[in-house]
Design an enzyme around this catalytic site. Structure first.
Site, PDB file in Angstrom:
ATOM      1  N   GLY A 183       0.822  -1.215   0.000  1.00 44.55           N
ATOM      2  CA  GLY A 183       0.000   0.000   0.000  1.00 44.55           C
ATOM      3  C   GLY A 183       0.854   1.262   0.000  1.00 44.55           C
ATOM      4  CG  ASP A 186      -7.688 -10.736   4.483  1.00 45.64           C
ATOM      5  OD1 ASP A 186      -7.588 -10.260   5.635  1.00 45.64           O
ATOM      6  OD2 ASP A 186      -8.446 -10.297   3.606  1.00 45.64           O
ATOM      7  CB  ILE A 187      -3.523  -9.858   8.623  1.00 45.96           C
ATOM      8  CG1 ILE A 187      -4.337  -8.561   8.648  1.00 45.96           C
ATOM      9  CG2 ILE A 187      -2.217  -9.662   7.857  1.00 45.96           C
ATOM     10  CD1 ILE A 187      -3.697  -7.462   9.492  1.00 45.96           C
ATOM     11  CE  LYS A 242      -5.940   5.318   2.046  1.00 49.05           C
ATOM     12  NZ  LYS A 242      -5.098   6.417   1.711  1.00 49.05           N
ATOM     13  CB  SER A 261      -5.610   8.241  12.213  1.00 49.38           C
ATOM     14  OG  SER A 261      -6.169   9.424  11.698  1.00 49.38           O
ATOM     15  CE1 TYR A 283      -8.942   4.749   8.823  1.00 53.22           C
ATOM     16  CE2 TYR A 283      -9.576   6.959   9.486  1.00 53.22           C
ATOM     17  CZ  TYR A 283      -8.603   6.051   9.164  1.00 53.22           C
ATOM     18  OH  TYR A 283      -7.292   6.428   9.207  1.00 53.22           O
ATOM     19  CE  LYS A 294      -6.390   3.345  11.222  1.00 58.35           C
ATOM     20  NZ  LYS A 294      -5.477   2.235  10.919  1.00 58.35           N
ATOM     21  CE1 TYR A 349       1.806   6.389  10.921  1.00 63.27           C
ATOM     22  CE2 TYR A 349       0.184   5.774   9.259  1.00 63.27           C
ATOM     23  CZ  TYR A 349       1.270   5.446  10.058  1.00 63.27           C
ATOM     24  OH  TYR A 349       1.803   4.193   9.971  1.00 63.27           O
ATOM     25  CB  VAL A 406     -12.223  23.999  -2.175  1.00 60.50           C
ATOM     26  CG1 VAL A 406     -11.898  24.414  -0.753  1.00 60.50           C
ATOM     27  CG2 VAL A 406     -10.981  24.045  -3.056  1.00 60.50           C
ATOM     28  NE  ARG A 438      -8.035  17.567   7.663  1.00 57.56           N
ATOM     29  CZ  ARG A 438      -9.082  18.331   8.003  1.00 57.56           C
ATOM     30  NH1 ARG A 438      -8.896  19.513   8.568  1.00 57.56           N
ATOM     31  NH2 ARG A 438     -10.304  17.909   7.780  1.00 57.56           N
TER      32      ARG A 438
HETATM   33  C1  UD1 Z   1      -9.132  11.573   6.485  1.00 60.73           C
HETATM   34  C2  UD1 Z   1      -9.338  11.047   7.872  1.00 60.73           C
HETATM   35  C3  UD1 Z   1      -8.045  10.518   8.412  1.00 60.73           C
HETATM   36  C4  UD1 Z   1      -7.518   9.471   7.463  1.00 60.73           C
HETATM   37  C5  UD1 Z   1      -7.312  10.082   6.103  1.00 60.73           C
HETATM   38  C6  UD1 Z   1      -6.817   9.037   5.117  1.00 60.73           C
HETATM   39  C7  UD1 Z   1     -10.926  11.976   9.463  1.00 60.73           C
HETATM   40  C8  UD1 Z   1     -11.386  13.191  10.149  1.00 60.73           C
HETATM   41  N1  UD1 Z   1      -9.856  12.114   8.697  1.00 60.73           N
HETATM   42  O1  UD1 Z   1      -8.323  12.734   6.634  1.00 60.73           O
HETATM   43  O2  UD1 Z   1      -8.222   9.958   9.673  1.00 60.73           O
HETATM   44  O3  UD1 Z   1      -6.328   8.944   7.973  1.00 60.73           O
HETATM   45  O4  UD1 Z   1      -8.542  10.617   5.653  1.00 60.73           O
HETATM   46  O5  UD1 Z   1      -7.825   8.352   4.504  1.00 60.73           O
HETATM   47  O6  UD1 Z   1     -11.486  10.943   9.611  1.00 60.73           O
HETATM   48  N2  UD1 Z   1     -10.795  18.105   0.519  1.00 60.73           N
HETATM   49  C9  UD1 Z   1     -11.337  18.930  -0.461  1.00 60.73           C
HETATM   50  N3  UD1 Z   1     -11.644  18.368  -1.677  1.00 60.73           N
HETATM   51  C10 UD1 Z   1     -11.434  17.043  -1.957  1.00 60.73           C
HETATM   52  C11 UD1 Z   1     -10.872  16.222  -0.942  1.00 60.73           C
HETATM   53  C12 UD1 Z   1     -10.582  16.786   0.287  1.00 60.73           C
HETATM   54  O7  UD1 Z   1     -11.535  20.117  -0.259  1.00 60.73           O
HETATM   55  O8  UD1 Z   1     -11.762  16.607  -3.065  1.00 60.73           O
HETATM   56  C13 UD1 Z   1     -10.461  18.703   1.820  1.00 60.73           C
HETATM   57  C14 UD1 Z   1     -11.221  18.090   2.978  1.00 60.73           C
HETATM   58  O9  UD1 Z   1     -12.439  18.718   3.163  1.00 60.73           O
HETATM   59  C15 UD1 Z   1     -10.241  18.306   4.120  1.00 60.73           C
HETATM   60  C16 UD1 Z   1      -8.862  18.262   3.446  1.00 60.73           C
HETATM   61  O10 UD1 Z   1      -9.091  18.468   2.054  1.00 60.73           O
HETATM   62  O11 UD1 Z   1     -10.436  19.569   4.662  1.00 60.73           O
HETATM   63  C17 UD1 Z   1      -8.145  16.940   3.640  1.00 60.73           C
HETATM   64  O12 UD1 Z   1      -9.026  15.884   3.251  1.00 60.73           O
HETATM   65  P1  UD1 Z   1      -8.534  14.372   3.093  1.00 60.73           P
HETATM   66  O13 UD1 Z   1      -7.338  14.331   2.215  1.00 60.73           O
HETATM   67  O14 UD1 Z   1      -9.723  13.560   2.683  1.00 60.73           O
HETATM   68  O15 UD1 Z   1      -8.037  13.966   4.540  1.00 60.73           O
HETATM   69  P2  UD1 Z   1      -8.761  14.095   5.966  1.00 60.73           P
HETATM   70  O16 UD1 Z   1     -10.226  14.157   5.850  1.00 60.73           O
HETATM   71  O17 UD1 Z   1      -8.069  15.183   6.710  1.00 60.73           O
END
Ligand code: UD1
Length: 343
Positions: A13, A61-62, A88, A128, A153, A157, A181, A221, A235
């Protein structure tokens, strides 16, 4: 003397493959177990092209304990495990909770049960920052309270952390390091390995790079009316190779030191919060490529702002995430170009 052997579950992965390379470069032998549900066998070629070493590979598969018995019997002796094998996708976990609880918890329990039987001394677990929920203040350190999970999910964790804690508390002869992470992004600078989302990406960077490559018309966004300077979520984006390096340090600490606690927890982040808009700007600045985007509605369940206080990892592990975000964006783009041209 033979090298110390590490089992990397989910090793084909995204984060797993980068960690395999760092382990090999640090002199560890690696055996991977992966069911290839969200990766493909070609990743082994990428790993081999970087390190010059093809890791042992078991497709399995574990959650199947027989697979693990066979693996420990035939590929041992294994001294340490890094457990990446898990599902995830936050949204999918809401739709398919049982899949998430089964994959993420049964696999971990199988490993914990068999470790003492096969003399495995330690396990590094992929946790996470999602365990903190919406923080009361940022940056957030490891002593912050765990908030109720907002998705199955996230709950897996939290429960996984509790299972490991309880097993060690009960006196199991093993050690563990839980790594929380923040948001891993980027790809190996060689562009031999990277993130390979199957279907429409759910996470920001793969969606962004696919948009920049013309595969998707525009990035949405998710919300610009948050209580942040530019209204978009914040983030802590951490380079995947920096993240991978931390696993090697954690493994060495668990296996080689006898003066450490059996259970330790570390945040892995940069300590710097960047907004979604700032990340888009960084990508454009670093690559010279424009990203078409539109502003959409907030995504349900999103945290407004979260970034790490990584002081404990900096001081205790002697680790820090140093890769410049623009460099990380260039690596992500180089990887996207390679994947696009392979299609
Ligand atoms: C999420 C999970 C995190 C997980 C990670 C990997 C939560 C709160 N967070 O992180 O635990 O480890 O995914 O799968 O459960 N965004 C956009 N447009 C997009 C995609 C994302 O604007 O098309 C924004 C989101 O709204 C967010 C940011 O980008 O504000 C990051 O999003 P993303 O990459 O999906 O990660 P998280 O939601 O932070």
């Amino acid at each position: 003397m033979a090298n110390t052997k590490i089992l990397v579950t989910g090793g084909t992965g995204y984060i797993g493959s980068h960690t395999v390379v760092e382990l090999q470069q640090a002199g560890y032998d690696v055996v991977i177990v992966d069911n290839l549900s969200n990766s493909n066998i070609g990743v082994l070629d990428g790993i081999e092209r970087i390190s010059g070493i093809r890791p042992e590979f078991v497709q399995g598969d574990i959650t199947d304990i027989r697979t693990l018995h066979d693996l420990f019997s035939n590929h041992g002796p294994i001294k340490g495990i890094i457990n990446f094998a898990a599902s995830k996708a936050v949204g999918e976990s809401v739709q398919k909770p049982l899949l998430y609880y089964r994959n993420n918890l049964v696999g971990l329990m199988n490993l914990l049960e068999l470790m003492p039987q096969y003399g495995v001394e330690g396990i590094v677990f992929s946790s996470s920052c999602t365990v903190y929920g919406e923080p009361d203040r940022n940056p957030i350190d490891e002593s912050a309270p765990i908030k109720p999970a907002t998705s199955p999910y996230g709950n897996t964790k939290q429960i996984s952390e509790e299972i490991i804690t309880d097993v060690i508390h009960a006196g199991a002869p093993i050690k563990s390091i839980l790594l929380r992470y923040f948001n891993p992004v980027g790809a190996h600078p060689s562009a031999e390995i990277g993130e390979l989302p199957i279907g429409v990406p759910q996470n920001l960077i793969p969606y962004l790079t696919q948009t920049a490559a013309g595969i998707r018309p525009a990035l949405t966004v998710f919300g610009n009316d948050y209580d942040t300077p530019d209204g978009t979520c914040i983030r802590d984006f951490i380079d995947v190779v920096d993240l991978a390096r931390a696993h090697v340090i954690a493994m060495r600490r668990m296996l080689d030191r006898h003066d450490t606690q059996p259970l330790e927890i570390f945040n892995l982040g940069t300590g710097r919060g960047l907004s979604v808009m700032q990340l888009i700007q960084s990508f454009e600045r670093a690559t010279g490529v424009k990203v078409p985007y539109t502003i959409g509605a907030r995504r349900e369940g999103d945290i407004e702002k979260i970034w790490a206080d990584p002081k404990k990892a900096n001081e205790v592990l002697g680790w820090s995430a140093d890769t410049d975000i623009d460099q990380t964006m260039r690596n992500a783009w180089k990887w996207q170009m390679k994947v696009s041209h392979a299609d």
